[in-house]
Design a protein around this motif. Structure first.
Motif, PDB file in Angstrom:
ATOM      1  N   SER A  45       0.880  -1.234  -0.073  1.00 53.80           N
ATOM      2  CA  SER A  45       0.167   0.006  -0.075  1.00 53.80           C
ATOM      3  C   SER A  45       0.818   1.199   0.142  1.00 53.80           C
ATOM      4  CB  SER A  45      -0.940  -0.103   1.143  1.00 53.80           C
ATOM      5  OG  SER A  45      -1.656  -1.257   1.526  1.00 53.80           O
ATOM      6  N   GLY A  46       0.730   2.181  -0.891  1.00 51.28           N
ATOM      7  CA  GLY A  46       1.337   3.329  -0.874  1.00 51.28           C
ATOM      8  C   GLY A  46       2.600   3.410  -1.671  1.00 51.28           C
ATOM      9  N   ARG A  47       3.168   2.127  -1.990  1.00 53.60           N
ATOM     10  CA  ARG A  47       4.580   2.222  -2.641  1.00 53.60           C
ATOM     11  C   ARG A  47       4.395   2.825  -3.956  1.00 53.60           C
ATOM     12  NH1 ARG A  47       7.973  -3.057  -1.770  1.00 53.60           N
ATOM     13  NH2 ARG A  47       7.826  -3.682   0.570  1.00 53.60           N
ATOM     14  N   PRO A  48       5.517   3.558  -4.328  1.00 54.22           N
ATOM     15  CA  PRO A  48       5.749   4.196  -5.527  1.00 54.22           C
ATOM     16  C   PRO A  48       5.543   3.093  -6.773  1.00 54.22           C
ATOM     17  CG  PRO A  48       7.809   4.330  -4.721  1.00 54.22           C
ATOM     18  CD  PRO A  48       6.666   3.819  -3.765  1.00 54.22           C
ATOM     19  N   PRO A  49       5.138   3.654  -7.968  1.00 50.27           N
ATOM     20  CA  PRO A  49       4.894   2.737  -9.079  1.00 50.27           C
ATOM     21  C   PRO A  49       5.954   2.232  -9.543  1.00 50.27           C
ATOM     22  CG  PRO A  49       4.635   4.951  -9.643  1.00 50.27           C
ATOM     23  CD  PRO A  49       4.635   4.924  -8.433  1.00 50.27           C
ATOM     24  N   GLU A  50       7.438   2.613  -9.442  1.00 49.47           N
ATOM     25  CA  GLU A  50       8.683   1.961  -9.746  1.00 49.47           C
ATOM     26  C   GLU A  50       8.905   0.661  -8.740  1.00 49.47           C
ATOM     27  OE1 GLU A  50       9.831   5.812  -7.545  1.00 49.47           O
ATOM     28  OE2 GLU A  50       8.274   5.040  -8.881  1.00 49.47           O
ATOM     29  N   ASP A  51       8.414   0.973  -7.668  1.00 45.14           N
ATOM     30  CA  ASP A  51       8.691  -0.285  -6.455  1.00 45.14           C
ATOM     31  C   ASP A  51       7.509  -1.567  -6.812  1.00 45.14           C
ATOM     32  OD1 ASP A  51      10.573   1.220  -5.237  1.00 45.14           O
ATOM     33  OD2 ASP A  51       9.283   1.341  -3.446  1.00 45.14           O
ATOM     34  N   THR A  52       6.351  -1.016  -7.442  1.00 44.51           N
ATOM     35  CA  THR A  52       5.633  -2.078  -7.442  1.00 44.51           C
ATOM     36  C   THR A  52       5.806  -2.576  -8.752  1.00 44.51           C
ATOM     37  OG1 THR A  52       4.035  -0.411  -8.635  1.00 44.51           O
ATOM     38  CG2 THR A  52       3.574  -0.847  -6.359  1.00 44.51           C
ATOM     39  N   ARG A  71       8.979  -3.346 -10.054  1.00 36.92           N
ATOM     40  CA  ARG A  71       9.874  -4.177  -9.650  1.00 36.92           C
ATOM     41  C   ARG A  71       9.639  -5.379  -8.876  1.00 36.92           C
ATOM     42  NH1 ARG A  71      12.514   0.926  -8.452  1.00 36.92           N
ATOM     43  NH2 ARG A  71      14.127   1.278 -10.038  1.00 36.92           N
ATOM     44  N   LEU A  72       8.495  -5.301  -8.113  1.00 36.56           N
ATOM     45  CA  LEU A  72       7.965  -6.434  -7.481  1.00 36.56           C
ATOM     46  C   LEU A  72       7.308  -7.438  -8.505  1.00 36.56           C
ATOM     47  CD1 LEU A  72       6.590  -4.896  -4.458  1.00 36.56           C
ATOM     48  CD2 LEU A  72       8.381  -6.392  -4.425  1.00 36.56           C
ATOM     49  N   GLY A  73       6.659  -6.860  -9.587  1.00 29.19           N
ATOM     50  CA  GLY A  73       6.306  -7.803 -10.416  1.00 29.19           C
ATOM     51  C   GLY A  73       4.889  -7.299 -10.972  1.00 29.19           C
ATOM     52  N   ILE A  74       4.375  -5.936 -10.809  1.00 33.57           N
ATOM     53  CA  ILE A  74       2.959  -5.652 -11.289  1.00 33.57           C
ATOM     54  C   ILE A  74       3.362  -4.548 -12.230  1.00 33.57           C
ATOM     55  CG2 ILE A  74       0.959  -4.269 -10.332  1.00 33.57           C
ATOM     56  CD1 ILE A  74       1.574  -5.504  -7.583  1.00 33.57           C
ATOM     57  N   ALA A  75       2.723  -4.918 -13.475  1.00 31.48           N
ATOM     58  CA  ALA A  75       2.940  -3.872 -14.577  1.00 31.48           C
ATOM     59  C   ALA A  75       1.584  -3.610 -15.036  1.00 31.48           C
ATOM     60  CB  ALA A  75       3.830  -4.329 -15.737  1.00 31.48           C
ATOM     61  N   ARG A  76       1.593  -2.138 -15.671  1.00 34.98           N
ATOM     62  CA  ARG A  76       0.247  -1.815 -16.084  1.00 34.98           C
ATOM     63  C   ARG A  76       0.288  -1.143 -17.493  1.00 34.98           C
ATOM     64  NH1 ARG A  76      -2.751   3.498 -13.587  1.00 34.98           N
ATOM     65  NH2 ARG A  76      -3.784   2.951 -15.622  1.00 34.98           N
ATOM     66  N   THR A  77      -0.692  -0.946 -18.105  1.00 37.57           N
ATOM     67  CA  THR A  77      -0.825  -0.052 -19.443  1.00 37.57           C
ATOM     68  C   THR A  77      -1.816   0.927 -18.915  1.00 37.57           C
ATOM     69  OG1 THR A  77      -2.551  -1.356 -20.165  1.00 37.57           O
ATOM     70  CG2 THR A  77      -0.395  -2.335 -20.809  1.00 37.57           C
ATOM     71  N   PHE A  78      -1.705   1.969 -19.723  1.00 36.88           N
ATOM     72  CA  PHE A  78      -2.823   3.173 -19.727  1.00 36.88           C
ATOM     73  C   PHE A  78      -3.451   3.337 -20.724  1.00 36.88           C
ATOM     74  CE2 PHE A  78       1.206   3.917 -17.242  1.00 36.88           C
ATOM     75  CZ  PHE A  78       0.524   4.719 -15.861  1.00 36.88           C
ATOM     76  N   GLN A  79      -4.936   3.720 -20.511  1.00 32.54           N
ATOM     77  CA  GLN A  79      -5.971   3.871 -21.467  1.00 32.54           C
ATOM     78  C   GLN A  79      -5.365   4.860 -22.464  1.00 32.54           C
ATOM     79  OE1 GLN A  79      -9.661   4.909 -19.514  1.00 32.54           O
ATOM     80  NE2 GLN A  79     -10.546   5.491 -21.474  1.00 32.54           N
ATOM     81  N   ILE A  80      -4.840   5.759 -22.226  1.00 33.84           N
ATOM     82  CA  ILE A  80      -4.375   6.666 -23.155  1.00 33.84           C
ATOM     83  C   ILE A  80      -2.941   6.702 -23.253  1.00 33.84           C
ATOM     84  CG2 ILE A  80      -3.946   9.276 -23.619  1.00 33.84           C
ATOM     85  CD1 ILE A  80      -6.374   9.953 -21.660  1.00 33.84           C
ATOM     86  N   VAL A  81      -2.540   5.852 -24.734  1.00 30.00           N
ATOM     87  CA  VAL A  81      -1.197   5.587 -24.586  1.00 30.00           C
ATOM     88  C   VAL A  81       0.013   6.823 -24.932  1.00 30.00           C
ATOM     89  CG1 VAL A  81      -1.719   3.385 -25.360  1.00 30.00           C
ATOM     90  CG2 VAL A  81      -1.545   5.147 -27.021  1.00 30.00           C
ATOM     91  N   ARG A  82       1.024   6.782 -24.264  1.00 33.09           N
ATOM     92  CA  ARG A  82       1.883   7.688 -24.737  1.00 33.09           C
ATOM     93  C   ARG A  82       3.358   7.090 -24.908  1.00 33.09           C
ATOM     94  NH1 ARG A  82      -1.050   9.878 -20.225  1.00 33.09           N
ATOM     95  NH2 ARG A  82      -2.255  11.897 -20.579  1.00 33.09           N
ATOM     96  N   PRO A  83       3.417   6.632 -26.039  1.00 36.10           N
ATOM     97  CA  PRO A  83       4.845   6.004 -26.257  1.00 36.10           C
ATOM     98  C   PRO A  83       5.865   7.089 -26.365  1.00 36.10           C
ATOM     99  CG  PRO A  83       3.554   6.398 -28.515  1.00 36.10           C
ATOM    100  CD  PRO A  83       2.306   6.410 -27.244  1.00 36.10           C
ATOM    101  N   LEU A  84       7.132   6.696 -26.477  1.00 39.77           N
ATOM    102  CA  LEU A  84       8.166   7.799 -26.570  1.00 39.77           C
ATOM    103  C   LEU A  84       8.438   7.956 -27.958  1.00 39.77           C
ATOM    104  CD1 LEU A  84      10.495   6.246 -23.894  1.00 39.77           C
ATOM    105  CD2 LEU A  84       9.263   7.941 -23.676  1.00 39.77           C
TER     106      LEU A  84
END
Length: 243
Positions: free
Chosen positions: A68-75, A77-90
């Motif tokens: 709970s409350g961990r920043p996204p980079e930590d989650t 690294r733990l093994g949880i990745a996500r995509t976004f509804q509005i895509v923003r490729p580099l």
């Protein structure tokens, strides 16, 4: 030990409660759909459980750990990745280099990272576009790239936020097949989708949000026939007329 569990999650933005006391359990290796009308709180829920927002109540457990409350980079690294509804490729980078951004999370060695990126290119159907700048891709291919970049981080749990929104029927079917193939590799999937007929056939379980609350949970057929779900999608007047 539960794989992924959310207990009484609440998220507020000022006076607006976007998620209220939401509890879910995702079993390892499953595909779980989360549906609901516009404004139901689906994307906020994903944003909170993946670390982009801090919860105002409740807790999030992943493989027995309270995250709970961990920043996204930590989650991630733990093994949880996500995509976004509005895509923003580099946009200025190639498709391959976009995927390498994800691969470098696990593989600091460039040779290993490239090998992982090539594997993901093959799986996602983007191999022929590997040298194309991301800005030149179609919407469907940008969504594939968004998914591929998340896959490159080697997730155990992948959160997909409306990866099929705005696609043609053929593109939607291709996306469904891709989701199935990812799941067959042992990756657990938690999929937000607005259109019920898209997510129902591939889900082992479906959760329904409305007004930030969980109003139903269960097997797809049972959820589709739940009176509360019908009201949420079609309205009280329609449901009363059909009763």
């Amino acid at each position: 030990m539960n794989f992924f569990q959310v207990e009484n999650l609440t998220k507020k933005f000022g006076g607006l409660t976007a998620n209220s006391d939401v509890s879910v359990n995702v079993e390892k290796g499953r595909i779980v759909g989360i549906i609901g009308p516009n404004g139901a709180g689906k994307s906020t829920f994903f944003g909170t459980v993946s670390g982009f927002y801090k919860p105002d109540g409740g807790r999030i457990l992943f493989e027995g750990k309270d995250i709970s409350g961990r920043p996204p980079e930590d989650t991630c690294r733990l093994g949880i990745a996500r995509t976004f509804q509005i895509v923003r490729p580099l946009s200025s980078l190639s498709v391959l280099d976009n995927i390498l951004v994800g691969a470098f999370l696990r593989d600091k060695n460039k040779k290993k990272a490239v090998a992982r990126a090539e594997e993901v290119l093959e799986l996602s159907g983007l191999k022929e576009l590997r040298r194309q700048p991301a800005a030149s891709l179609t919407i469907a291919d940008k969504k594939r790239l968004e998914l591929a970049r998340a896959l490159a981080t080697r997730p155990k749990l992948l959160l997909l936020d409306e990866v099929m929104a705005g696609l043609t029927p053929k593109e939607t079917q291709d996306a469904v097949e891709l989701i199935k193939s990812i799941n067959k590799r042992g990756i657990t999937l938690f999929v937000v989708e607005h259109v019920m007929e898209v997510i129902m056939p591939i889900s082992d379980k479906v959760i329904v949000l409305d007004g930030g609350r969980k109003i139903a949970e269960g097997l797809p057929e049972a959820v589709a026939n739940d009176p509360e779900v019908i009201k949420a999608y079609l309205g009280e007047r329609y449901y009363a007329a059909g009763s």
